[in-house]
Every structure is written in C-alpha cells, then in structure tokens.
Design a protein around this motif. Structure first.
Motif, PDB file in Angstrom:
ATOM      1  N   THR A   1       0.777  14.043   0.340  1.00  0.00           N
ATOM      2  CA  THR A   1       0.757  14.520   1.734  1.00  0.00           C
ATOM      3  C   THR A   1       0.761  13.359   2.725  1.00  0.00           C
ATOM      4  O   THR A   1       0.841  13.584   3.932  1.00  0.00           O
ATOM      5  N   TYR A   2       0.642  12.130   2.239  1.00  0.00           N
ATOM      6  CA  TYR A   2       0.694  10.978   3.148  1.00  0.00           C
ATOM      7  C   TYR A   2       2.118  10.852   3.682  1.00  0.00           C
ATOM      8  O   TYR A   2       3.069  10.760   2.911  1.00  0.00           O
TER       9      TYR A   2
ATOM     10  N   ASP B   1       0.833  -1.208   0.000  1.00  0.00           N
ATOM     11  CA  ASP B   1       0.000   0.000   0.000  1.00  0.00           C
ATOM     12  C   ASP B   1       0.868   1.259   0.000  1.00  0.00           C
ATOM     13  O   ASP B   1       0.579   2.222  -0.705  1.00  0.00           O
ATOM     14  N   LYS B   2       1.917   1.244   0.796  1.00  0.00           N
ATOM     15  CA  LYS B   2       2.792   2.422   0.868  1.00  0.00           C
ATOM     16  C   LYS B   2       3.478   2.660  -0.470  1.00  0.00           C
ATOM     17  O   LYS B   2       3.642   3.804  -0.913  1.00  0.00           O
TER      18      LYS B   2
ATOM     19  N   ALA C   1      -5.678   3.064   7.215  1.00  0.00           N
ATOM     20  CA  ALA C   1      -6.245   3.972   8.221  1.00  0.00           C
ATOM     21  C   ALA C   1      -6.358   5.389   7.653  1.00  0.00           C
ATOM     22  O   ALA C   1      -7.316   6.116   7.930  1.00  0.00           O
ATOM     23  N   TRP C   2      -5.375   5.763   6.858  1.00  0.00           N
ATOM     24  CA  TRP C   2      -5.407   7.094   6.199  1.00  0.00           C
ATOM     25  C   TRP C   2      -6.599   7.158   5.239  1.00  0.00           C
ATOM     26  O   TRP C   2      -7.322   8.146   5.192  1.00  0.00           O
ATOM     27  N   LEU C   3      -6.801   6.081   4.496  1.00  0.00           N
ATOM     28  CA  LEU C   3      -7.918   6.038   3.539  1.00  0.00           C
ATOM     29  C   LEU C   3      -9.258   6.112   4.275  1.00  0.00           C
ATOM     30  O   LEU C   3     -10.161   6.846   3.869  1.00  0.00           O
ATOM     31  N   PHE C   4      -9.349   5.374   5.366  1.00  0.00           N
ATOM     32  CA  PHE C   4     -10.589   5.407   6.147  1.00  0.00           C
ATOM     33  C   PHE C   4     -10.819   6.794   6.753  1.00  0.00           C
ATOM     34  O   PHE C   4     -11.957   7.230   6.881  1.00  0.00           O
TER      35      PHE C   4
END
Lengths: 197, 296
Positions: free
Chosen positions: A73-74, A16-17, A82-85
């Motif tokens: 910005t991630y 994902d990263k 968790a960022w997506l959620f």
C-alpha cells in the motif's frame, strides 16, 4: 555539510523504496535489511513516547508486522522513513492511550499538577535537567513533534504526514511548546547561557 | 500573517536544516535584522541540544531477539482463537466507526413502512421500502474522503477490503434482523402463511440493492450510489404504469423477469460482489491518503 549529506540521503531513499517493493513481493532478506536500517530509530521514537522498553519493543514488533503486511500500500510518495514513522506514531500513541487509561505513571505528571511539579521537583534539579523536566510538562502530541523535528530531523511536511495533522497545526504546536518551555525558563529566572553551561 | 511571523515559524526547521534553499536564504536575511528571531533561534538551538542529550542518554538498547520474534509471528499461522479474537476486535472497532444515524434511521423508515402497511392493509408497500433502507444505509458505509477507518488501515495489519466487508456484514445483518422482525409482525397481524412470501419478497432485492449500493459507493460515491440504486428499484414499479409499459414492452418483460426471479437476482448480486472484491483488491491503497489529514 548539506552538499555532502544530500547524495547519501537520496541514495538511502532510493534503497528504501527498492526494499519496500521487494517486501511487497514477500522478500524476507529485504525485510531484514529494512529492519536493520530503521529499527533502532523507530524503537527510540516509540520509547520516547512510551518511556517503557517492553511496550516500545511491542510497538516495534507491531510496526514491522504492519510493514510486512502493508508494504504493497506504500504509494512511493515522500520518504519511506516518514511512512515508517507514521505507522510507529499511530501504534505508539494507541499504546500510550491504552496505558494512560490503565494508570498514569509517576514520571508522567498531569497538566493539573504542573505548578506543584515545578516547585517541588524541578527547582531541585540541575538547569539542563530542568529543561528536560519542563518538556515532560508538554502533552505527548507536543513532545512527539519536538522529537520528530529535532531528533529525527523531519521536514514540516513529513511531521504533518506522520502525525496526520495539517501543517498549520504543526506550526501552532511548535509555537505552544515554545511558549510553555520559555514560560518555565523565565519563571525560574534561568538564562540560555546557564543552560548551555 | 506578516513576514516576521512566517519566518519565526520556520526557525525550528532552519535550525535542523530542513528547509529548501530559498527558505533558508529568507530566514538568514531576516535574522540579520530581527533580534526576536535571533533569540528564538537560540532558544530552539538549546531545545535541540537538550533533546539530543536526553535521547542519547535515556534510550535503552533494543533487545537483539526482537527480529526473531517478528519473523516467528510472520510465519506462524494464527490459531482459531487468535483469528476469532482479531475478528471480534475489528468488528467492535468498525461498529463504533459506522455512522451512528444509520441505526435509528433504518428502524424509523421500516417502522413507518410497517405502520402504513397495517393502516392501509397494503403489504407491497413494505416490500418496496425494505430493500431501499438497506441500499441507502450500505451506500453510506464507505466515505472515501474522510474515513477514520483509513487510519486503522495505515497502522494495523487490516486491509481496506476487510474493513469494508465487516461493515457490510454488520449493517446487512442489522437490516435483515429488522426486516425479519417486521415481517414476522406483519404475518402475525395477517396470517402465518404470509411470512414466507414476505421473506422471499424482500430478501433477494435487498441483497441485490445492498451490494449494488456498496459497489457504486466504492467506485463512485455514496450520493450516486443511493440515486442509482433507488432508480433501479423504481424501475420495477415504473413499468406498471400503462403508458410506460406500452412504450417498451421488451424492457417491461425483462424487468418483470428479473424482479420475479430470486435466483437470477442472487446470481447478479454475486457477480457484482466479485467485481467489488476485484476492484478493491487491485488497488487497496487507492483512496488512502497519508499526506491528507483525517478529520473526525
């Protein structure tokens, strides 16, 4: 079970990263791959909040447009999911609040008529259904936390990050949800065994 | 908080195996002797099962064309109407998020400056006040600790830079209108000839101090930005004191040259503005914390 699941989870996180890094560079394939991986879960989460397929799909579109534009910005802290959620959570709540100001759908009882709802509707339902109905008596903030903990299997810190609330508030909201749900169960004289049946 | 309460709060995450190994063991040990926690764990298991069933049965399938629609939106250039609508929407949102005290504070300070100027018939007083009002209000536009705008940055395709520029635009426009109106009023009291010099007297320094204040507030913080901006502006007047003038004739001449050259002030402002843009552009997510809760 944990021993088997852990390496897969770690691999997923690394993948994902990598995808997010590629998306930040404008890689369309990476974007599509991320969509294939997470769209169903994010849509399910938005639908759970909004209870409307069309609005949930709109939120999903906005979520992925935001991901495309803000991938740079991630910061690599925590799981990408968790960022997506977190993005979906913000957009879904925004849509929910807009919807609430327009009209309150019949399926969303207000806190004022909880008692009436319980006596007129829930008594007639099956015990399992009663619990689901009772969950609808909770506010959207409490329901989303239950959803994130039990369905999305998020950790305490991730729930805090997604909802942008302190960890202490996560705990207190869970405690409040427990009290409300237990209250309904006790009032209806139902045992846990009956629900399990 | 005692150990029982602490463990009890962990039960939902124990049920979903989202605790670290140490916490899992702590909960396991406690569960052996605590009937309340055993009952609560059973309760959470029931809730968990209920949520699984509810989600599996009630979530509709996602329409297959959604990704195509997202792709179309990404590659489609927005129309002028869409751009305008988006700009209006951000403008409206940011207007609501700007600290409310800026509006009456700027007005009151300028009003006091206006009244004193009229009472003592001393126009330079107003020239001195106007740029400071702008610098102060713009310096507090950006609160790096708890800014609700960051939530917007997180959840929508709006950058920190866009938000900052829009705020700058709103407050600078407001200050400019105020100073313009007060200048017009002063020129009516004295003579119409005063208006143009009045306007040029404050416009260049106001622009410079505003951009200086904004740049410093982004790089440092609001308090330092205001302090440094005020000190820079004070330097214009401090050299009028003979003792200080005698101490450094070179600095006095440089200060006089700078403050008396509107073109130079605008050029320096432009340079500062470019520095600000580069700074934010290079590290757009620097001050956005996804883990730290926002307070309003």
């Amino acid at each position: 079970m944990v021993e088997i699941a852990l390496p897969i989870m770690v691999n997923e996180q690394i993948e994902d990263k990598k995808l997010i890094k590629q998306i930040a560079k404008g890689n369309e394939q990476a974007f599509e791959m991320l969509y294939q991986r997470h769209s169903k879960k994010l849509f399910g989460y938005a639908f759970h909040i909004l209870k409307n397929k069309q609005t949930a799909e709109d939120v999903l579109q906005e979520t992925f447009l935001t991901i495309w534009q803000k991938a740079n910005t991630y910061r690599g802290e925590g799981r990408v999911v968790a960022w997506l959620f977190g993005i979906t959570h913000n957009l879904a709540l925004k849509a929910y609040n807009q919807k609430s100001t327009e009209s309150i759908p019949e399926t969303y009882p207000t806190t004022q008529n909880i008692e009436n709802q319980i006596t007129t509707q829930i008594l007639a339902e099956h015990n399992k259904h009663l619990l689901n109905q009772a969950m609808q008596q909770l506010t959207v903030e409490h329901r989303t936390i239950l959803q994130l903990v039990f369905y999305e299997k998020m950790s305490m810190n991730e729930v805090s990050q997604i909802c942008q609330i302190p960890v202490g508030t996560v705990k207190s909201r869970l405690n409040y949800a427990k009290q409300v749900l237990k209250g309904v169960i006790t009032r209806e004289g139902i045992t846990m065994e009956e629900i399990h049946e | 908080m005692n150990n029982h309460e602490k463990i009890n709060q962990l039960l939902p995450f124990y049920n979903t195996q989202q605790l670290d190994q140490k916490q899992m063991q702590e909960v396991q040990t406690h569960l052996k002797t605590c009937s309340t926690c055993q009952q609560d764990l059973e309760f959470w298991q029931t809730i968990n099962q209920s949520i699984q069933v509810e989600n599996t049965t009630s979530t509709p399938s996602l329409s297959p064309e959604i990704f195509t629609q997202i792709s179309a939106k990404i590659y489609q250039r927005p129309t002028i109407q869409e751009k305008f609508n988006r700009f209006s929407q951000i403008l409206k949102t940011q207007f609501q998020l700007i600290r409310k005290e800026i509006w009456p504070a700027s007005f009151l300070v300028l009003l006091i400056g206006f009244v004193i100027t009229v009472m003592f018939e001393f126009e330079p007083f107003f020239y001195a006040i106007a740029p400071l009002v702008s610098a102060a209000s713009i310096s507090v536009l950006y609160n790096r600790q708890n800014d609700p705008a960051f939530e917007l940055v997180l959840s929508t395709p709006v950058s920190q830079l866009q938000i900052l520029l829009i705020r700058l635009f709103i407050v600078f426009s407001y200050n400019s209108i105020l100073v313009f109106l007060f200048s017009a009023s002063l020129s009516l009291i004295y003579s119409t000839k005063v208006f143009s010099p009045l306007l040029f007297e404050w416009l260049a320094p106001m622009t410079f101090l505003s951009i200086l204040g904004m740049t410093l507030s982004v790089i440092l913080n609001s308090e330092n930005a205001i302090f440094i901006s005020y000190s820079v502006w004070l330097s214009k007047y401090i050299f009028h004191i003979d003792e200080i003038k005698d101490l450094s004739t070179g600095l006095y001449k440089a200060s006089q040259f700078f403050w008396n050259s509107p073109q130079l002030i605008f050029v320096v402002s432009a340079v500062l503005f470019i520095i600000l843009l580069i700074y934010i552009k290079q590290d757009p997510g620097k001050n956005i914390s996804t883990t730290k809760p926002l307070t309003f």
